[in-house]
Write an enzyme that holds these catalytic residues in place. Structure first.
Site, PDB file in Angstrom:
ATOM      1  N   HIS B  70       0.842  -1.196   0.000  1.00 52.28           N
ATOM      2  CA  HIS B  70       0.000   0.000   0.000  1.00 52.28           C
ATOM      3  C   HIS B  70       0.881   1.252   0.000  1.00 52.28           C
ATOM      4  O   HIS B  70       0.702   2.146  -0.822  1.00 52.28           O
ATOM      5  CB  HIS B  70      -0.932   0.006   1.210  1.00 52.28           C
ATOM      6  CG  HIS B  70      -1.585   1.334   1.488  1.00 52.28           C
ATOM      7  ND1 HIS B  70      -2.586   1.835   0.691  1.00 52.28           N
ATOM      8  CD2 HIS B  70      -1.369   2.270   2.441  1.00 52.28           C
ATOM      9  CE1 HIS B  70      -2.960   3.027   1.150  1.00 52.28           C
ATOM     10  NE2 HIS B  70      -2.226   3.320   2.218  1.00 52.28           N
ATOM     11  N   ASP B  99       6.825  21.595 -26.632  1.00 51.31           N
ATOM     12  CA  ASP B  99       6.823  20.246 -26.059  1.00 51.31           C
ATOM     13  C   ASP B  99       7.878  20.224 -24.964  1.00 51.31           C
ATOM     14  O   ASP B  99       8.480  21.250 -24.647  1.00 51.31           O
ATOM     15  CB  ASP B  99       7.149  19.176 -27.124  1.00 51.31           C
ATOM     16  CG  ASP B  99       6.596  17.808 -26.737  1.00 51.31           C
ATOM     17  OD1 ASP B  99       6.821  17.369 -25.586  1.00 51.31           O
ATOM     18  OD2 ASP B  99       5.921  17.174 -27.581  1.00 51.31           O
ATOM     19  N   TRP B 135       6.994   0.156   3.973  1.00 50.43           N
ATOM     20  CA  TRP B 135       7.507   0.900   2.807  1.00 50.43           C
ATOM     21  C   TRP B 135       8.860   1.532   3.118  1.00 50.43           C
ATOM     22  O   TRP B 135       9.588   1.944   2.218  1.00 50.43           O
ATOM     23  CB  TRP B 135       6.500   1.933   2.309  1.00 50.43           C
ATOM     24  CG  TRP B 135       6.579   3.268   2.973  1.00 50.43           C
ATOM     25  CD1 TRP B 135       5.982   3.618   4.141  1.00 50.43           C
ATOM     26  CD2 TRP B 135       7.293   4.428   2.529  1.00 50.43           C
ATOM     27  NE1 TRP B 135       6.283   4.913   4.459  1.00 50.43           N
ATOM     28  CE2 TRP B 135       7.092   5.439   3.481  1.00 50.43           C
ATOM     29  CE3 TRP B 135       8.096   4.712   1.415  1.00 50.43           C
ATOM     30  CZ2 TRP B 135       7.656   6.702   3.367  1.00 50.43           C
ATOM     31  CZ3 TRP B 135       8.659   5.987   1.308  1.00 50.43           C
ATOM     32  CH2 TRP B 135       8.436   6.960   2.270  1.00 50.43           C
ATOM     33  N   SER B 163      13.343   6.155 -13.744  1.00 47.81           N
ATOM     34  CA  SER B 163      12.240   6.876 -14.369  1.00 47.81           C
ATOM     35  C   SER B 163      12.102   8.280 -13.781  1.00 47.81           C
ATOM     36  O   SER B 163      11.976   9.273 -14.514  1.00 47.81           O
ATOM     37  CB  SER B 163      10.952   6.086 -14.177  1.00 47.81           C
ATOM     38  OG  SER B 163       9.842   6.897 -14.426  1.00 47.81           O
ATOM     39  N   SER B 164      12.150   8.377 -12.449  1.00 44.70           N
ATOM     40  CA  SER B 164      11.999   9.685 -11.807  1.00 44.70           C
ATOM     41  C   SER B 164      13.133  10.622 -12.175  1.00 44.70           C
ATOM     42  O   SER B 164      12.918  11.815 -12.406  1.00 44.70           O
ATOM     43  CB  SER B 164      12.004   9.536 -10.288  1.00 44.70           C
ATOM     44  OG  SER B 164      10.802   9.001  -9.858  1.00 44.70           O
ATOM     45  N   HIS B 247      13.051  12.099   3.529  1.00 43.21           N
ATOM     46  CA  HIS B 247      12.437  13.365   3.903  1.00 43.21           C
ATOM     47  C   HIS B 247      12.259  14.317   2.729  1.00 43.21           C
ATOM     48  O   HIS B 247      11.163  14.817   2.509  1.00 43.21           O
ATOM     49  CB  HIS B 247      13.057  14.040   5.120  1.00 43.21           C
ATOM     50  CG  HIS B 247      12.048  14.991   5.675  1.00 43.21           C
ATOM     51  ND1 HIS B 247      10.990  14.572   6.449  1.00 43.21           N
ATOM     52  CD2 HIS B 247      11.833  16.298   5.424  1.00 43.21           C
ATOM     53  CE1 HIS B 247      10.188  15.590   6.664  1.00 43.21           C
ATOM     54  NE2 HIS B 247      10.668  16.649   6.069  1.00 43.21           N
ATOM     55  N   GLU B 249      11.823  13.363  -0.112  1.00 39.22           N
ATOM     56  CA  GLU B 249      10.756  12.687  -0.856  1.00 39.22           C
ATOM     57  C   GLU B 249       9.366  13.205  -0.484  1.00 39.22           C
ATOM     58  O   GLU B 249       8.524  13.411  -1.343  1.00 39.22           O
ATOM     59  CB  GLU B 249      10.855  11.178  -0.606  1.00 39.22           C
ATOM     60  CG  GLU B 249       9.646  10.361  -1.039  1.00 39.22           C
ATOM     61  CD  GLU B 249       9.452  10.292  -2.539  1.00 39.22           C
ATOM     62  OE1 GLU B 249      10.435  10.558  -3.275  1.00 39.22           O
ATOM     63  OE2 GLU B 249       8.342   9.990  -2.978  1.00 39.22           O
ATOM     64  N   TYR B 251       8.598  16.109   0.483  1.00 36.56           N
ATOM     65  CA  TYR B 251       8.415  17.429  -0.135  1.00 36.56           C
ATOM     66  C   TYR B 251       8.302  17.322  -1.643  1.00 36.56           C
ATOM     67  O   TYR B 251       7.638  18.142  -2.276  1.00 36.56           O
ATOM     68  CB  TYR B 251       9.528  18.384   0.301  1.00 36.56           C
ATOM     69  CG  TYR B 251       9.428  18.671   1.781  1.00 36.56           C
ATOM     70  CD1 TYR B 251       8.303  19.315   2.283  1.00 36.56           C
ATOM     71  CD2 TYR B 251      10.389  18.246   2.673  1.00 36.56           C
ATOM     72  CE1 TYR B 251       8.149  19.535   3.630  1.00 36.56           C
ATOM     73  CE2 TYR B 251      10.251  18.463   4.028  1.00 36.56           C
ATOM     74  CZ  TYR B 251       9.128  19.106   4.506  1.00 36.56           C
ATOM     75  OH  TYR B 251       8.973  19.309   5.840  1.00 36.56           O
ATOM     76  N   SER B 262      -1.748  26.935  -5.617  1.00 31.75           N
ATOM     77  CA  SER B 262      -1.415  28.335  -5.906  1.00 31.75           C
ATOM     78  C   SER B 262      -1.930  28.790  -7.267  1.00 31.75           C
ATOM     79  O   SER B 262      -1.990  29.986  -7.543  1.00 31.75           O
ATOM     80  CB  SER B 262       0.098  28.545  -5.851  1.00 31.75           C
ATOM     81  OG  SER B 262       0.591  28.135  -4.605  1.00 31.75           O
ATOM     82  N   HIS B 296      14.665  13.395  12.145  1.00 31.72           N
ATOM     83  CA  HIS B 296      13.479  13.503  13.014  1.00 31.72           C
ATOM     84  C   HIS B 296      12.561  12.287  12.864  1.00 31.72           C
ATOM     85  O   HIS B 296      11.630  12.131  13.634  1.00 31.72           O
ATOM     86  CB  HIS B 296      12.724  14.825  12.802  1.00 31.72           C
ATOM     87  CG  HIS B 296      12.039  14.967  11.488  1.00 31.72           C
ATOM     88  ND1 HIS B 296      11.962  16.136  10.807  1.00 31.72           N
ATOM     89  CD2 HIS B 296      11.377  14.080  10.721  1.00 31.72           C
ATOM     90  CE1 HIS B 296      11.298  15.969   9.676  1.00 31.72           C
ATOM     91  NE2 HIS B 296      10.934  14.730   9.602  1.00 31.72           N
ATOM     92  N   HIS B 297      12.834  11.443  11.860  1.00 34.77           N
ATOM     93  CA  HIS B 297      12.106  10.178  11.756  1.00 34.77           C
ATOM     94  C   HIS B 297      12.714   9.124  12.669  1.00 34.77           C
ATOM     95  O   HIS B 297      12.230   8.001  12.741  1.00 34.77           O
ATOM     96  CB  HIS B 297      12.146   9.659  10.318  1.00 34.77           C
ATOM     97  CG  HIS B 297      11.478  10.578   9.333  1.00 34.77           C
ATOM     98  ND1 HIS B 297      10.154  10.495   9.017  1.00 34.77           N
ATOM     99  CD2 HIS B 297      11.964  11.621   8.615  1.00 34.77           C
ATOM    100  CE1 HIS B 297       9.846  11.429   8.134  1.00 34.77           C
ATOM    101  NE2 HIS B 297      10.923  12.138   7.880  1.00 34.77           N
ATOM    102  N   THR B 322       6.260  27.067   5.718  1.00 36.53           N
ATOM    103  CA  THR B 322       4.966  26.435   5.460  1.00 36.53           C
ATOM    104  C   THR B 322       3.845  27.364   5.902  1.00 36.53           C
ATOM    105  O   THR B 322       2.829  27.509   5.207  1.00 36.53           O
ATOM    106  CB  THR B 322       4.869  25.081   6.198  1.00 36.53           C
ATOM    107  OG1 THR B 322       6.070  24.355   5.955  1.00 36.53           O
ATOM    108  CG2 THR B 322       3.703  24.276   5.702  1.00 36.53           C
ATOM    109  N   LYS B 325       3.179  29.982   3.370  1.00 36.27           N
ATOM    110  CA  LYS B 325       2.342  29.510   2.258  1.00 36.27           C
ATOM    111  C   LYS B 325       0.855  29.561   2.631  1.00 36.27           C
ATOM    112  O   LYS B 325       0.035  30.087   1.884  1.00 36.27           O
ATOM    113  CB  LYS B 325       2.729  28.073   1.885  1.00 36.27           C
ATOM    114  CG  LYS B 325       4.117  27.988   1.302  1.00 36.27           C
ATOM    115  CD  LYS B 325       4.225  26.814   0.368  1.00 36.27           C
ATOM    116  CE  LYS B 325       5.343  27.012  -0.613  1.00 36.27           C
ATOM    117  NZ  LYS B 325       4.923  27.588  -1.867  1.00 36.27           N
ATOM    118  N   ARG B 444       1.592   1.478  15.179  1.00 40.38           N
ATOM    119  CA  ARG B 444       1.208   1.283  13.784  1.00 40.38           C
ATOM    120  C   ARG B 444       1.681  -0.092  13.313  1.00 40.38           C
ATOM    121  O   ARG B 444       2.442  -0.770  13.989  1.00 40.38           O
ATOM    122  CB  ARG B 444       1.800   2.388  12.913  1.00 40.38           C
ATOM    123  CG  ARG B 444       3.297   2.391  12.867  1.00 40.38           C
ATOM    124  CD  ARG B 444       3.844   3.648  12.221  1.00 40.38           C
ATOM    125  NE  ARG B 444       3.751   3.600  10.771  1.00 40.38           N
ATOM    126  CZ  ARG B 444       4.599   4.245   9.947  1.00 40.38           C
ATOM    127  NH1 ARG B 444       5.583   4.968  10.445  1.00 40.38           N
ATOM    128  NH2 ARG B 444       4.451   4.176   8.649  1.00 40.38           N
TER     129      ARG B 444
END
Lengths: 361, 526
Positions: B70, B99, B135, B163-164, B247, B249, B251, B262, B296-297, B322, B325, B444
């Site tokens: 998932h 293009d 994950w 790919s990315s 991290h 990632e 963002y 926006s 921080h993770h 943040t 924004k 979790r």
């Protein structure tokens, strides 16, 4: 804040518990402080937004003004949040330094995470060492819904950790296989158990009682089934308990030299099988994550091969080495049980002395 | 459409060999929606198992495979490719380019994705089952203790990383080289800005992820011990490498969503974005900070206290840009002439729920408090508020907003609004109670739980089924629009829409801006 405290262990608890330690109370205070700051900011920000949604509608004929950019406003909404953050960082820093103050502990306990149980060893200078495993006590029948679930479903163990109150207890936390994490919310300790490394944490519980927690780092299939149970008792009660444990350890090592009856071995063996083997090998020895025990070539074969698989594990599989987890009596009992239960009927009886012999080569 | 435009090829070769940014964008969007449904189906299995205490439907080992797939499929298969699809469709049209800069590579970066995800999904049928280590695939659970399918997982991660990276290089090259004359950097629409910054993040961190999985591969098959203490390695090293990728990632996922919001909020407020420049600088600040907050993770791994303090302070700082924004979006709405079509509803939903997710993020940044939050359902609630109500809501808003421009037909507005309200309510029923059970002590990634968590879990499952079902309404609405929606021919579609993409005919022709356009507006009036 005080209103929330009595709900600490109730059904449908909605908030963190302040717990039974000073640090727990500090953390709870921090949590509530930051939550209320967020609530106030949220009310202000969303208030402005919802007013705008209400008042500045095109359907009401509101004309759009075209203003944009204002250095004053932009500086303000950068600086003010920054100041709020500094105000939060001050108490957070002092609590964190407190959490990290591991010095001058009065009792050291080594906690080792295994798939899927905890081992506790009391590190004391003198006397017989005291160590034991703490396994999930909830029966499979409750988990698979054939029996009514008890009050402490999934949060109960066969042998809890016992600690004295009003004593600085230091935990040395490590793991035997994968990463686990030892957590008891009420005593405000959560620390990862990392194989090959030892982490420190400490607590000083001020209220006697029974506190429950769980493993909080995904550690494989039965991650959800390795709870923690801590009994905090008075200093006197703790001393009595520890002395009794030491006495039992002496009796236990004496037992290893005796010859036990088949019935005794089978009865003990079933108990050990159910808590140590059943999760992988099945209630009827039918297999699952692990191979079947019923009719297994290893079990029906030579005793030394069977012993090696149980005591040393099978590398490259989930089969662990139980040699250090079970004592000689327990190993003898579980080997006897596996060789005679589930229709294996070898008639072999393994005595503790046999195990001691095989261990010594 | 004039005679000198050549249209698309016919048949399946149009899609296999296309180098057209619109075709490739379309394929990315459909692919990501398919992955969204697959990852969503896995979520339904998870919530069905958690409906009541006790093991109900699946075994614990399979449950772990579901949570793992998932997460992987939603992050790498649904959200990331959906924003790449949006970038493909919109960036050339927004900057007045004909293009993407590298059209053939564009084709390749899409077409390697489906095989990668097919391979990842096929691990479910392999002996030992699919990856079951979450994950975040922490070692040694993902190395020494992993099922054999981990090798296929590693290969799949490598392919989608390639790919990315190709997609990002393409976006950077396009934005830097193909802007129409007069389209200076500070005139670019914010969606283009956020994607440009995102693309740099991707190029910086995807190789780090590739490094992590390569080290895993070496540990699993070639006898190294990067992550095994027994051989002199360190399991925590894996977490540092993973989160140095992980991290930024998050963002990467949320910055293009900021870009979308926006664009849409000014359109339905009929008022320019309040602080264009400060939005650009805030985005860049968030991107910079994303590189120095990864640990921080990992507050509970036993870092030295100085490290904890550094990562705590740096993480708290993210609240500043943040906040800038959020304040900007609200000031944009202030004294506008607001209307509430489906895209705007999803943006307002985003604004409220993403901000809630930001608040819990601030709470999580406080290291001592995180010792109680870490790895509980509080964290699960937090990241679904920012990932689903953040990224997925804004993506949904984007589809409703630009779909009429893409296909020249208008979606069904009542059905769109119903989709919003059912999603919004279903989402909150699902995830709000998860704050409670997390604070009350539910870890979790567990397939079964103690009895005191039962009521909120049942509520959560019911909400999840509602949210899941509402996505089928979305699918129906989009298909019905493409097939038989009411035709629109107005170039602008929305009266408040601004930007070059609204100057081309509706539906957007196969080729646009073969001649560079005149850039009409001064900065700040996107």
């Amino acid at each position: 804040m005080a209103l929330l405290a009595p709900m600490a262990t109730a059904q449908n608890q909605v908030n963190m518990s302040p717990g039974v330690t000073e640090i727990g109370a500090d953390i709870f205070g921090l949590h509530m402080l930051i939550m209320w700051v967020c609530v106030v900011i949220g009310i202000a920000v969303f208030g402005v937004m919802f007013y705008s949604i209400y008042a500045h509608r095109k359907s009401k004929g509101h004309q759009a003004s075209q203003f944009h950019e204002s250095t004053k406003v932009e500086v303000a909404w950068t600086v003010v949040p920054f100041l709020i953050l500094i105000a939060m960082a001050v108490p957070a820093t002092s609590t964190l330094l407190e959490v990290y103050d591991n010095d001058e502990a009065e009792l050291d306990i080594l906690i080792t995470g295994y798939q899927w149980k905890w081992k506790y060893e009391y590190l004391t200078d003198s006397g017989e060492p005291v160590s034991f495993f703490s396994n999930l006590a909830t029966p499979q029948e409750e988990i698979y819904n054939t029996q009514t679930k008890g009050e402490n479903y999934l949060l109960e163990v066969d042998e809890p950790l016992v600690i004295p109150v009003n004593t600085k207890v230091r935990f040395l936390i490590t793991a035997n296989d994968v990463i686990h994490s030892w957590w008891v919310p009420e005593i405000a300790v959560k620390r990862d158990a990392i194989p090959g490394f030892i982490n420190e944490a400490w607590t000083r519980v001020h209220t006697e009682g029974l506190y429950r927690g769980q493993c909080t780092e995904l550690c494989g299939a039965y991650h959800g089934f390795m709870p923690v149970e801590v009994h905090a008792v008075s200093r006197d009660e703790f001393d009595v308990w520890l002395a009794a444990k030491r006495g039992a350890a002496v009796v236990r090592s004496a037992l290893a030299t005796q010859t036990l009856s088949v019935d005794d071995l089978m009865a003990q063996g079933k108990g050990i099988y159910d808590r140590a083997c059943l999760a992988c090998h099945g209630a009827q020895g039918e297999g699952g994550v692990g191979n079947a025990i019923a009719g297994s070539q290893v079990v029906l074969g030579d005793l030394s091969g069977h012993f090696a698989a149980v005591a040393k594990g099978v590398s490259g599989t989930a089969m662990q080495a139980f040699g250090a987890q079970l004592d000689d009596v327990e190993l003898a009992a579980v080997l006897t049980y596996q060789r005679n239960a589930f229709g294996n009927n070898t008639g072999d009886v393994v005595q503790p002395g046999d195990v001691t012999g095989m261990k010594n080569g | 459409m004039g005679d000198h435009y050549h249209g698309p090829a016919t048949g399946v070769t149009r899609w296999l060999f296309t180098t057209n940014h619109k075709d490739i964008g379309t394929m990315y969007l459909w692919f990501s929606f398919a992955m969204f449904l697959l990852g969503g189906f896995f979520a339904m299995v998870i919530r069905a198992e958690l409906f009541q205490p006790g093991m109900q439907l699946v075994e614990p080992a399979f449950f772990n495979q579901m949570t793992t797939l998932h997460g992987l499929i939603m992050v790498f298969g649904a959200i990331m490719p959906s924003f790449v699809g949006l970038a493909n469709w919109l960036i050339p049209m927004m900057i007045g380019a004909p293009d993407m800069a590298l059209p053939r590579m564009n084709n390749w970066s899409f077409w390697i994705l489906p095989p990668a995800f097919l391979m990842l999904a096929s691990t479910l049928f392999m002996e030992g089952g699919a990856p079951a280590f979450g994950w975040t695939f922490y070692a040694p659970l993902s190395t020494t203790y992993a099922p054999p399918s981990v090798t296929f997982f590693i290969f799949a991660i490598h392919i989608l990383g390639v790919s990315s990276i190709m997609g990002s290089i393409n976006i950077i090259a396009t934005v830097m080289n193909m802007r129409a004359p007069g389209m200076t950097y500070m005139k670019m629409p914010l969606f283009v800005w956020t994607w440009l910054i995102t693309a740099f993040l991707l190029v910086a961190v995807m190789p780090v992820l590739a490094g992590a999985v390569t080290m895993m591969l070496m540990d699993v098959h070639f006898g190294t011990s990067f992550f095994s203490a027994a051989g002199g390695g360190d399991p925590v090293l894996f977490q540092h490498i993973f989160w140095f990728f992980g991290h930024p990632e998050v963002y990467i996922i949320i910055l293009p969503a900021f870009g979308v919001v926006s664009q849409i909020i000014p359109a339905f407020s009929r008022k320019p974005l309040f602080g264009y420049a400060s939005m650009v600088y805030a985005t860049a600040s968030i991107a910079f900070l994303s590189f120095i907050v990864w640990a921080h993770h990992m507050y509970t791994v036993g870092m030295p206290v100085a490290g904890e303090l550094f990562f705590m302070y740096a993480t708290m700082l993210i609240a500043v840009p943040t906040g800038v924004k959020v304040f900007n979006w609200i000031t944009t709405m202030w004294r506008g002439a607001l209307s509430f079509e489906t895209p705007m509803l999803f943006c307002i939903g985003f604004l409220v729920l993403f901000t809630l997710g930001g608040f819990t993020g601030l709470m999580l940044s406080i290291a001592p408090a995180d010792f109680q939050y870490h790895d509980t359902y509080f964290v699960v609630a937090h990241f679904h508020y920012v990932m689903v109500a953040g990224a997925v809501f804004s993506m949904t808003a984007a589809v409703y907003y630009w779909l009429p421009k893409w296909c020249g037909r208008m979606y069904n507005e009542s059905m769109g609004k119903a989709h919003f309200w059912i999603s919004f309510i279903g989402f909150n029923i699902t995830f709000f109670p998860q704050h409670f059970v997390g604070l009350a002590g539910m870890p979790r990634r567990i397939p079964d739980y103690a009895l005191q968590f039962a009521d909120f879990n049942m509520m959560s499952s019911i909400g999840a089924f509602i949210y899941g079902a509402s996505q089928l309404l979305f699918l129906y609405n989009v298909v019905a629009t493409i097939v038989a929606g009411e035709r629109v021919s107005d170039e602008k579609v929305w009266d408040g829409a601004e930007g070059l993409e609204w100057t081309v005919p509706t539906p957007a022709p196969y080729h646009t801006f073969e001649e560079p356009p005149l850039v009409p507006k001064p900065a700040g009036t996107i």
